[in-house]
Design an enzyme around this catalytic site. Structure first.
Site, PDB file in Angstrom:
ATOM      1  N   ARG A   3      11.825  -6.070   5.087  1.00  0.00           N
ATOM      2  CA  ARG A   3      11.575  -4.638   4.881  1.00  0.00           C
ATOM      3  C   ARG A   3      12.407  -3.798   5.847  1.00  0.00           C
ATOM      4  NH1 ARG A   3       5.449  -2.499   4.529  1.00  0.00           N
ATOM      5  NH2 ARG A   3       5.312  -2.715   6.777  1.00  0.00           N
ATOM      6  N   ARG A  26      -9.174   0.680   8.995  1.00  0.00           N
ATOM      7  CA  ARG A  26      -8.654  -0.639   9.337  1.00  0.00           C
ATOM      8  C   ARG A  26      -9.703  -1.497  10.042  1.00  0.00           C
ATOM      9  NH1 ARG A  26      -3.123   0.136   8.746  1.00  0.00           N
ATOM     10  NH2 ARG A  26      -1.838  -1.216  10.024  1.00  0.00           N
ATOM     11  N   ARG A  52       0.143  -9.191  13.425  1.00  0.00           N
ATOM     12  CA  ARG A  52      -0.449  -8.168  12.541  1.00  0.00           C
ATOM     13  C   ARG A  52      -1.273  -8.815  11.442  1.00  0.00           C
ATOM     14  NH1 ARG A  52       4.701  -5.287  10.907  1.00  0.00           N
ATOM     15  NH2 ARG A  52       3.506  -4.192   9.327  1.00  0.00           N
ATOM     16  N   LYS A  65       0.828  -1.215   0.000  1.00  0.00           N
ATOM     17  CA  LYS A  65       0.000   0.000   0.000  1.00  0.00           C
ATOM     18  C   LYS A  65       0.864   1.268   0.000  1.00  0.00           C
ATOM     19  CE  LYS A  65      -2.043  -0.993   3.904  1.00  0.00           C
ATOM     20  NZ  LYS A  65      -1.467  -2.311   4.258  1.00  0.00           N
ATOM     21  N   ARG A  78      11.585  -2.088  11.636  1.00  0.00           N
ATOM     22  CA  ARG A  78      10.647  -1.517  12.611  1.00  0.00           C
ATOM     23  C   ARG A  78      10.478  -2.441  13.810  1.00  0.00           C
ATOM     24  NH1 ARG A  78       5.645  -0.097   8.775  1.00  0.00           N
ATOM     25  NH2 ARG A  78       4.629  -1.262  10.435  1.00  0.00           N
TER      26      ARG A  78
HETATM   27  P1  ADP Z   1       1.427  -1.980   7.988  1.00  0.00           P
HETATM   28  O1  ADP Z   1       0.360  -1.625   7.019  1.00  0.00           O
HETATM   29  O2  ADP Z   1       2.727  -2.232   7.381  1.00  0.00           O
HETATM   30  O3  ADP Z   1       1.001  -2.977   9.004  1.00  0.00           O
HETATM   31  P2  ADP Z   1       1.217   0.634   9.197  1.00  0.00           P
HETATM   32  O4  ADP Z   1       2.414   1.473   9.077  1.00  0.00           O
HETATM   33  O5  ADP Z   1       0.038   0.947   8.362  1.00  0.00           O
HETATM   34  O6  ADP Z   1       1.729  -0.818   8.964  1.00  0.00           O
HETATM   35  O7  ADP Z   1       0.725   0.574  10.724  1.00  0.00           O
HETATM   36  C1  ADP Z   1       1.583   0.257  11.788  1.00  0.00           C
HETATM   37  C2  ADP Z   1       0.798   0.154  13.084  1.00  0.00           C
HETATM   38  O8  ADP Z   1       0.147   1.405  13.348  1.00  0.00           O
HETATM   39  C3  ADP Z   1      -0.338  -0.867  13.050  1.00  0.00           C
HETATM   40  O9  ADP Z   1       0.117  -2.155  13.366  1.00  0.00           O
HETATM   41  C4  ADP Z   1      -1.269  -0.289  14.116  1.00  0.00           C
HETATM   42  O10 ADP Z   1      -0.792  -0.548  15.422  1.00  0.00           O
HETATM   43  C5  ADP Z   1      -1.151   1.198  13.889  1.00  0.00           C
HETATM   44  N1  ADP Z   1      -2.174   1.712  12.933  1.00  0.00           N
HETATM   45  C6  ADP Z   1      -1.933   2.282  11.713  1.00  0.00           C
HETATM   46  N2  ADP Z   1      -3.083   2.642  11.108  1.00  0.00           N
HETATM   47  C7  ADP Z   1      -4.084   2.288  11.949  1.00  0.00           C
HETATM   48  C8  ADP Z   1      -5.513   2.376  11.893  1.00  0.00           C
HETATM   49  N3  ADP Z   1      -6.157   2.911  10.840  1.00  0.00           N
HETATM   50  N4  ADP Z   1      -6.224   1.886  12.952  1.00  0.00           N
HETATM   51  C9  ADP Z   1      -5.605   1.357  14.029  1.00  0.00           C
HETATM   52  N5  ADP Z   1      -4.279   1.240  14.142  1.00  0.00           N
HETATM   53  C10 ADP Z   1      -3.503   1.695  13.130  1.00  0.00           C
END
Ligand code: ADP
Length: 215
Positions: free
Chosen positions: A127, A88, A173, A13, A162
């Site tokens: 990554r 999400r 996740r 994404k 990370r």
């Molecule tokens: P990825 O898509 O690679 O899992 P992100 O960078 O989008 O990682 O998100 C990292 C973390 O940030 C998630 O695991 C969650 O804890 C938090 N997070 C990000 N966006 C949201 C969201 N829309 N709702 C709830 N938690 C979020």
């Protein structure tokens, strides 16, 4: 363009969003990037979010909606935006629908980037992410290494794995994705806004999106 990018962690994404910003100046809005920026800055919001993030759990919907309500009203969103990592959960999708109605914003479409689980796992463990919160460029030790090991090509800051990219947190996740986020596919299908793109190359995904939009 005004798009939501759906897809599991590691589906690409963020990479696709960054490529699309170059097409027409739409801005990428990544709730993950915003949250990591807040954690680094040591803000109240960052302190509230950090524990959830390190465990690979979702941050509470109320915190996320507070962020998005402000972000979508910033002037740079007027030319278009790519929502990456938001919504999400079903409650976030419902709250977003209301927010967009209130702001009189119409989405072009919701893109579901569908990538096999083995590819996701492999990508997430290899990554690396730039530590500069204003950059957060993404690399991959196998397929897209930086020119100099451990250093960001774009800004020269250190790049790291990370905290939520341990095998344990990644597995969690992916489970969280299946439980909480995958149901959004059905939600947007019902709304008549969904396009699913299957593919493991981000270039191919970008081209498919452009052609859907007639660009
Ligand atoms: P990825 O898509 O690679 O899992 P992100 O960078 O989008 O990682 O998100 C990292 C973390 O940030 C998630 O695991 C969650 O804890 C938090 N997070 C990000 N966006 C949201 C969201 N829309 N709702 C709830 N938690 C979020």
């Amino acid at each position: 363009m005004k798009l939501i990018l759906l897809g599991a962690p590691g589906a690409g994404k963020g990479t696709v969003a960054k490529m699309l910003t170059a097409v027409d100046g739409s801005v990428q809005i990544s709730t993950g990037d915003i949250l990591r920026g807040e954690v680094q800055a040591g803000s109240d919001l960052g302190r509230q979010a950090e524990e959830f993030m390190n465990r690979g759990d979702l941050v509470p919907d109320s915190l996320i909606m507070g962020i998005m309500e402000k972000r979508l009203q910033q002037p740079d969103c007027a030319n278009g935006f790519l929502l990456d990592g938001f919504p999400r959960t079903i409650p976030q999708a419902e709250a977003l629908k209301e927010l967009l109605n209130k702001l009189n914003i119409k989405l072009d479409m919701v893109v579901n980037i569908d990538v096999p689980r083995e590819v996701l796992l492999d990508r997430l463990t290899t990554r690396r992410t730039c530590t500069n919160s204003d950059c957060q460029a993404i690399y991959n030790v196998k397929s897209m290494p930086p020119k100099k090991e451990g250093v960001c090509d774009k800004c020269g800051s250190p790049i790291v794995q990370r905290d939520d990219e341990t095998v344990e947190a990644i597995t969690h996740r992916l489970e969280t994705y299946n439980d909480k986020t995958a149901p959004l596919v059905g939600f947007y299908e019902k709304e008549g806004q969904l396009q699913t793109i299957t593919g493991t190359s981000s270039d191919a995904v970008v081209n498919a999106i452009k052609s859907e939009l007639g660009m």
